[in-house]
Each structure stands twice: as structure tokens, then as C-alpha cells.
Scaffold this active site. Structure first.
Site, PDB file in Angstrom:
ATOM      1  N   ASP A  66       0.110   9.902 -11.375  1.00 27.17           N
ATOM      2  CA  ASP A  66       0.654   8.609 -10.972  1.00 27.17           C
ATOM      3  C   ASP A  66       1.999   8.923 -10.350  1.00 27.17           C
ATOM      4  O   ASP A  66       2.811   9.660 -10.924  1.00 27.17           O
ATOM      5  CB  ASP A  66       0.801   7.652 -12.148  1.00 27.17           C
ATOM      6  CG  ASP A  66       1.049   6.227 -11.667  1.00 27.17           C
ATOM      7  OD1 ASP A  66       0.394   5.816 -10.691  1.00 27.17           O
ATOM      8  OD2 ASP A  66       1.886   5.516 -12.255  1.00 27.17           O
ATOM      9  N   GLY A 148       1.725   6.938   2.860  1.00 28.57           N
ATOM     10  CA  GLY A 148       2.505   6.125   1.937  1.00 28.57           C
ATOM     11  C   GLY A 148       3.899   5.848   2.471  1.00 28.57           C
ATOM     12  O   GLY A 148       4.095   5.489   3.637  1.00 28.57           O
TER      13      GLY A 148
END
Length: 201
Positions: A66, A148
Site C-alpha cells: 500500500d 499516478g
């Protein structure tokens, strides 16, 4: 050693595959798309949760991570919500919104954080490590490389964003690179002690 990545993100799989080239590990995307609600309050919680879900369903060792962008001026936002901030909107729009929120910011310090986890359901062995890269937020979206939030993050010691620096530099210094290299350095050193069986082949 063949290990599945607990994700359906092709960009992430390719990045991890490049990062772990020197470890002679076969990295593959999960053969199943498994929904995991990433509702943890920390990167560690979400990373471990994904590793457990994927590992137990696939019945084989997996790695999960994560990751997120932590911006000091915004109190750590988007942090663990990095992937879910303005979900389903292009990252270009998300970055423009972040820059709007930081329009008056003098302190532009930020960091990318990654918590990587390895879980083997055959032995119930779990290990998690953290990788961090400090830097700052640029004043505009710059660069077409990476994915991203790369085009608005300038890593410490550089003048260009990850979006400008490109794959080679990012693979050497990124938060994900630091986390996964640390993770597999540990695993390869203690694997025999933990008797990971087939996972060492």
C-alpha cells in the site's frame, strides 16, 4: 521462486518486476481479481490486509503493498486515500486539484510511502517493511513518464519530477524500490531458518 502480486494494476506489477530483477524472482500479476476493501487507517493495515486476502484465496505466497503521497501542508493528505482520492478520475485531474489546494503553500514538503508485505499461507509467515522517499510538490504537472502522482513529486536531491526523471532513476530511489528491496533482502537471508519449503526454489 514465483510470487504473485496482490494487485490488478499492471503498472505496479511491471515496476515490482524490474525492482526485483536482481533477486531472480518470477513476479506475476494475480490470476484472479480479488476485491479487498482498503479501509485501514495506515499503509501497514492495508498492505497486510491485501496480502492475507490474496494469499489465502490463491493458496500461494504473495506480495502486496500500500503506497501513497503524504503532503505536509495538507496534513498528510491524500496519504492512505491516494488511490481513492477523486476515484475513477484521471490522475491529471487529481494532480491539478492537489495543486489547487496548495496554491498558497510555502511549505511544499512531501514524501511517498510504501509498505510492502510478503505472506505465505502455507507457513503463516508474514513480514512487512516500509520504504520512504522524501521530496516536495512541484508547482505544476511536469513529465509524461511514470504513473499516478509522479508528475508532481520532486524527489530530494533532484530538480525534476518523477514524471520527468523516468523509469531508471525511479526504480533506483523510489519508495516502492526501497521497500521491496529491503523486503526480499530479509527474506533471502532468513528463508532457510524459517523453512519456507518450496518458496526457496
Amino acid at each position: 521462486m514465483k510470487i504473485f502480486v496482490a494487485t490488478s494494476n499492471d503498472h505496479k506489477v511491471e515496476e515490482i518486476r524490474r525492482i526485483l530483477e536482481d533477486f531472480q524472482i518470477e513476479i506475476e500479476k494475480s490470476p484472479k481479481k480479488i476485491f479487498v476493501e482498503e479501509n485501514g487507517e495506515t499503509f501497514l493495515e492495508n498492505s497486510v490486509k491485501k496480502a492475507y486476502y490474496y494469499g489465502n484465496i490463491l493458496g500461494t505466497p504473495v506480495v502486496a503493498d500500500d503506497s501513497g503521497l503524504v503532503i505536509d501542508y495538507l496534513g498528510g493528505f491524500p496519504g492512505v486515500k491516494s488511490a481513492r482520492f477523486m476515484e475513477n478520475r484521471p490522475y491529471k485531474e487529481r494532480m491539478i486539484e492537489i495543486l489547487r489546494l496548495m496554491k498558497m503553500a510555502e511549505d511544499r514538503s512531501a514524501k511517498f510511502v510504501c509498505v510492502a508485505s510478503y505472506y505465505n499461507p502455507k507457513t503463516s509467515f508474514l513480514i512487512s517493511v516500509e520504504g520512504v522517499i522524501e521530496g516536495e510538490i512541484s508547482y505544476e504537472v511536469k513529465g509524461e513518464k511514470g504513473f499516478g502522482y509522479d508528475p508532481i513529486f520532486i524527489p530530494e536531491g533532484y530538480k525534476e519530477t518523477f514524471g520527468e526523471l523516468g523509469q531508471k532513476v525511479k526504480d533506483e530511489i523510489s519508495h516502492r524500490s526501497r521497500a521491496f528491496k529491503k523486503l526480499f533482502s530479509i527474506i533471502t537471508k532468513i528463508g532457510d531458518i524459517l523453512e519456507l519449503g518450496d518458496d526457496r526454489k
